[in-house]
Write a protein that holds these residues in place. Structure first.
Motif, short mmCIF file in Angstrom:
data_model
loop_
_atom_site.label_atom_id
_atom_site.label_comp_id
_atom_site.label_asym_id
_atom_site.label_seq_id
_atom_site.Cartn_x
_atom_site.Cartn_y
_atom_site.Cartn_z
N LEU A 64 0.84 -1.18 0.00
CA LEU A 64 0.00 0.00 0.00
C LEU A 64 0.88 1.24 0.00
N SER A 65 1.12 1.75 -1.16
CA SER A 65 1.91 2.98 -1.24
C SER A 65 0.98 4.16 -1.02
N SER A 66 0.41 4.20 0.15
CA SER A 66 -0.69 5.12 0.35
C SER A 66 -0.31 6.25 1.29
N ASP A 67 -1.15 7.20 1.26
CA ASP A 67 -1.08 8.25 2.27
C ASP A 67 -1.52 7.65 3.60
N ALA A 68 -1.11 8.28 4.65
CA ALA A 68 -1.45 7.73 5.96
C ALA A 68 -2.95 7.72 6.17
N THR A 70 -6.55 8.19 4.42
CA THR A 70 -7.28 8.31 3.18
C THR A 70 -8.73 7.91 3.41
N PHE A 74 -11.03 0.76 2.72
CA PHE A 74 -10.98 -0.50 3.43
C PHE A 74 -12.30 -0.74 4.13
N ALA A 80 -9.67 -4.46 1.09
CA ALA A 80 -9.86 -3.35 0.19
C ALA A 80 -11.34 -3.20 -0.15
N SER A 94 3.12 4.32 4.65
CA SER A 94 3.66 4.29 3.30
C SER A 94 4.52 3.05 3.14
N ARG A 106 0.02 3.84 13.93
CA ARG A 106 0.34 5.14 13.40
C ARG A 106 -0.71 6.14 13.82
N CYS A 108 -3.10 9.27 13.60
CA CYS A 108 -3.79 10.04 12.58
C CYS A 108 -3.64 11.53 12.88
N GLN B 26 2.37 17.36 13.50
CA GLN B 26 1.75 16.24 12.79
C GLN B 26 2.77 15.69 11.80
N THR B 29 3.54 12.34 5.94
CA THR B 29 3.58 10.98 5.37
C THR B 29 3.52 11.08 3.86
N SER B 30 3.60 9.94 3.23
CA SER B 30 3.54 9.91 1.78
C SER B 30 2.24 10.51 1.28
N LYS B 31 2.28 11.23 0.21
CA LYS B 31 1.10 11.92 -0.28
C LYS B 31 0.35 11.17 -1.37
N THR B 32 0.86 10.04 -1.74
CA THR B 32 0.17 9.30 -2.81
C THR B 32 -1.01 8.54 -2.22
N ALA B 33 -2.08 8.51 -2.95
CA ALA B 33 -3.28 7.82 -2.50
C ALA B 33 -3.08 6.32 -2.61
N PRO B 34 -3.75 5.58 -1.75
CA PRO B 34 -3.59 4.12 -1.82
C PRO B 34 -4.13 3.59 -3.13
N VAL B 36 -5.20 0.49 -4.08
CA VAL B 36 -5.55 -0.86 -3.65
C VAL B 36 -6.58 -1.43 -4.60
#
Lengths: 617, 196
Positions: A64-68, A70, A74, A80, A94, A106, A108, B26, B29-34, B36
């Motif tokens: 999951l190369s995701s933002d913390a 989102t 899920f 997912a 990330s 983590r 929020c 705060q 973190t990474s700014k890319t959306a998941p 999935v």
């Protein structure tokens, strides 16, 4: 700068010191209050996440190369999802791969809400066994839990007495259940025996185990077999689908009886694949002459086509289609049994003649009595028996004749009017005729063999095989059970021949097979061939029909079909240096081309053509 | 105000400022959306059935010619090839043949075409072209043509045998979900099929 100077001057002015001190204290009080509030909020979030949202189910595993945080993404099971839980945030790291450990919770963002259910990975704890075979010791929600196993699970108590689990405890009062063998087991104390088709029971009188049949006509052995009334798992009995009747003897179109059903009301017969019998159905293939006729019980004999010599048709009984009910046209020959002249006795019709008295020391045929000479016994000529049957051989005045198997037919002989009379019985396909170890032909085909020698020959298409020897892999299938069987050597070396139409040949020795019909696949790299043969005696030499090695089985499932074509299509015009090399049938290199395609089509066609010739497809 | 008091106030304000920074901090973190993607189940969704037989022109008054479409409905499968294993009654149907339908387009390839008039067995395989993509949708994949000699109305059937299979792009097993056999009344017009 001017503002700073004025502020500093205001603060440092002794006349404003009181005001300055009060303002400073207010700022300090507000800052302390704000710090405490924010710290409490963080603690609440962490506690909520740690205490209420441990998820022990399956977690989504992925990168999951995701933002913390989102919105959505899920579901409540940490899988997912298009919509997410409730539109709040689901916090992820990330580069996250797999479930997070609880220690890496983590945080929020400010005022953001952690979902009620988060994925923290599998729980862990120390969970020693409680020594009870009827509980499962496992960590659940990070706590050691001892969960009761299902009632009926086999167990032994502390005294090693066998029993079954009941409400989390080992109940040994089930004494009387039987062990892993249906053979007599006098103590009846072992693990309850159960198969798909039987339940082990204990005879409480003599403490002897026996198998009680169950699930008759149900499936067994993972669906490959069907439960018989004797509690064993046999081959699947087939019945016609709904709307069809079972066949009554011969089938049209030259097909086997397992594919033949009578279609109610429309035309005589059609061909349809039979299906495993239901619980209320009688297997179609058990309908044979001996089980369906009313002729034999009434003293007659069902004969194929017409009545044989010495017999006349009778309407007092019925036989299956193709057979007629026959009765002996004359009185049967009087045959003496133990009342013979060699002991001074003889069988006399009705009553003993003059000079003879009845005796019980011998037996005679119906209508005659055994008589013994009162004085000097007269010389009674011996009864001449011109026909006798011993084992599989019938001998009469013309010589000896032995029973045999012919395809699925049992050919046997019996004495009729002092003549060896032949009769033929057609076996069900799944129970072909086989010669037993004692030499008697009978339906069944389950008789094991000792050594079988196969004579096999191969042709090849679209390949330039030049070597004198050819190592071939063998794969053997039983056409009755439809399962692959052991018994064939994995690799056999075929030798080149000079016989036209038989490029290579080999003698293959098989052991421990049942007398049955077999389907054999020959494989040389990505070339395969197929053939069918029947083993009808416990030993001997059988010739396997010559077959052709062809290209095309690209997925190695021992068949050529569109699934292989799908693979070939994906390789079309691809370099042969890739995973598509097996599609380069002519080893021409470069890319998969039209020559390979034509080779595939010829192999496909030949495979089906020979499959039908061998009655496999 | 004494300098010592002022220093103390500044020190307290500085500490307060640091505490507020910690409170409001705060982490980034990474700014890319998941990205999935829920794993999808690849299931067999294709069905085969017979359409309505059409009476064709007959050159003889003794026989009637029929044309029977084999219909396909792929669901979500991108179908690349179809193998039809059909069984018919050779005592009722004669002159049986199979021709490609429009489903796979003009580039379709006939991989196999074997008809045994003695046993009534049809083995017919048809595919998209080697360079074509799999096809989604419904249509006529092939058409079975035959003649009938029956003079009085009589029912007959054409059955799908178990070796019938359908392949699709990206799936290494048959995607055939269901077949529906055909039951037809011959000798009267029009012939009416019914599912079996």
């Amino acid at each position: 700068m001017g503002f700073i100077k004025r502020a500093f001057g205001f603060i440092s002015n002794p006349s404003q010191s009181r005001t300055t001190g009060i303002v400073a204290m207010l700022i300090l009080i507000f800052a302390v209050f704000l710090t405490v509030v924010i710290a409490q909020q963080k603690q609440t979030i962490k506690q909520s996440a740690a205490a209420n949202s441990i998820f022990t189910g399956a977690c989504y595993v992925g990168n999951l190369s995701s933002d913390a945080c989102t919105v959505g993404g899920f579901d409540s099971n940490c899988n997912a999802s298009a919509s997410g839980v409730d539109g709040n945030t689901c916090c992820r790291n990330s580069g996250f791969s797999g479930c997070r450990a609880a220690s890496s919770v983590r945080e929020c963002g400010f005022f953001m809400v952690v979902p009620q259910i988060e994925c923290y990975g599998a729980p862990s704890c120390t969970c020693p066994t409680d020594g009870n075979e009827c509980t499962t010791d496992a960590c659940v929600n990070n706590a050691c839990t001892h969960t009761n196993k299902s009632d009926g699970t086999a167990c032994t108590d502390s005294a090693w007495n066998s029993g079954t689990c009941k409400n989390g405890a080992c109940d040994t009062t089930t004494r009387g259940e039987c062990g892993s063998s249906v053979n007599p087991d006098l103590d009846c104390w072992k693990t309850p025996y159960a198969t798909d088709c039987s339940t082990g029971k204990c005879n409480t009188t003599n403490r002897t185990c026996y198998a009680e049949p169950k699930n008759v006509n149900g499936s067994c052995n993972n669906g490959s077999g069907q439960c018989k009334s004797d509690g064993t798992c046999g081959s699947v009995s087939l019945c016609c689908p709904a709307g069809y009747d079972t066949n009554f003897g011969s089938c049209p179109f030259g097909v086997t009886s397992t594919e033949c059903c009578k279609w109610n009301g429309f035309f005589n017969y059609t061909i349809v694949s039979k299906i495993p019998c239901g619980s209320n159905q009688t297997p179609a293939t058990t309908r044979t002459v001996t089980t369906t006729d009313t002729c034999t019980p009434s003293g007659g004999t069902c004969m194929s086509g017409s009545c044989g010599s010495g017999y006349t048709p009778t309407t007092s009984g019925t036989c299956a289609s193709g057979y007629v009910c026959c009765k002996q046209s004359t009185a049967p020959i009087t045959i003496t049994y133990t009342c013979t002249n060699t002991s001074g006795q003889s069988c006399m019709s009705g009553s003993c003649g003059s000079g003879y008295t009845p005796t019980t020391s011998g037996t005679c045929a119906s209508g005659t009595v055994c008589c013994k000479a009162s004085t000097n016994p007269p010389v009674v000529p011996p009864v001449t028996t011109t026909c006798s049957v011993s084992g599989n051989t019938c001998t009469d005045s013309s010589g000896s004749k032995s029973g045999s198997c012919s395809e699925n037919n049992v050919n046997s002989y019996s004495c009729v009017n002092s003549i060896c009379q032949s009769s033929t019985t057609t076996c069900p396909t799944e129970q072909p005729c086989a010669i037993s170890s004692s030499g008697i032909p009978a339906c069944g085909g389950s008789t094991s063999t000792t050594n079988i020698a196969l004579v096999s020959a191969l042709n090849a298409r679209d390949t330039s095989l030049t070597s004198d020897t050819l190592p071939i892999n063998l794969i053997l299938y039983n056409l009755t059970t439809n399962n692959q069987v052991a018994g064939a050597p994995a690799t056999v070396t075929f030798n080149k021949t000079s016989i036209p139409g038989r490029l290579y040949s080999a003698n293959v020795v098989l052991t421990n097979l049942t007398q049955n019909k077999y389907f054999i696949v020959f494989r040389k790299d990505n070339m395969i061939a197929q053939s069918v043969f029947t083993i009808s005696s416990s030993s001997g030499t059988f010739t396997v029909p010559t077959t052709t090695l062809v290209f095309g089985d690209l997925n190695n499932d021992n068949a050529i079909d569109p699934l292989d074509w799908n693979i070939f299509k994906s390789c079309w015009k691809q370099p042969t240096t890739t995973s598509c090399s097996s599609s380069d049938f002519d080893n021409s290199g470069g890319s998969i081309d039209q020559v390979d395609y034509n080779t595939f089509l010829r192999g496909y066609s030949t495979w089906y053509e020979e499959g039908k010739t061998n009655s496999v497809f | 105000m004494p300098k010592r008091t002022l220093f103390l106030i500044f020190a307290l304000l500085l500490i307060t400022f640091v505490l507020l920074l910690v409170a409001f901090y705060q982490p980034q973190t990474s700014k890319t959306a998941p990205a999935v993607t829920a794993p999808k189940k690849l299931t067999a969704q294709t069905t085969l059935s017979f359409g309505i037989p059409v009476t064709a022109t007959s050159a003889s008054v003794l026989t009637t010619n029929y044309s029977l479409p084999v219909e396909i409905l792929t669901g979500g499968n991108k179908v690349t090839a179809v193998q039809l294993e059909l069984q018919y009654d050779p005592e009722v149907l004669t002159n049986v043949a199979v021709i490609p339908g429009p489903f796979f387009g003009t580039t379709s390839d006939v991989l196999l075409n074997q008809i045994d008039a003695e046993t009534g067995r049809i083995s017919y395989a048809l595919s998209v072209g080697l360079t074509a993509q799999g096809v989604i949708g419904k249509g006529t994949v092939a058409t079975v043509t035959f003649s009938s000699k029956v003079k009085t109305p009589e029912k007959t059937a054409i059955l799908f045998l178990p070796k019938t299979l359908v392949t699709a792009s990206g799936i290494n097993e048959s995607v055939l979900k269901q077949t529906t056999n055909g039951l037809f009344m011959l000798g009267e017009k029009p012939s009416t099929p019914s599912a079996q």
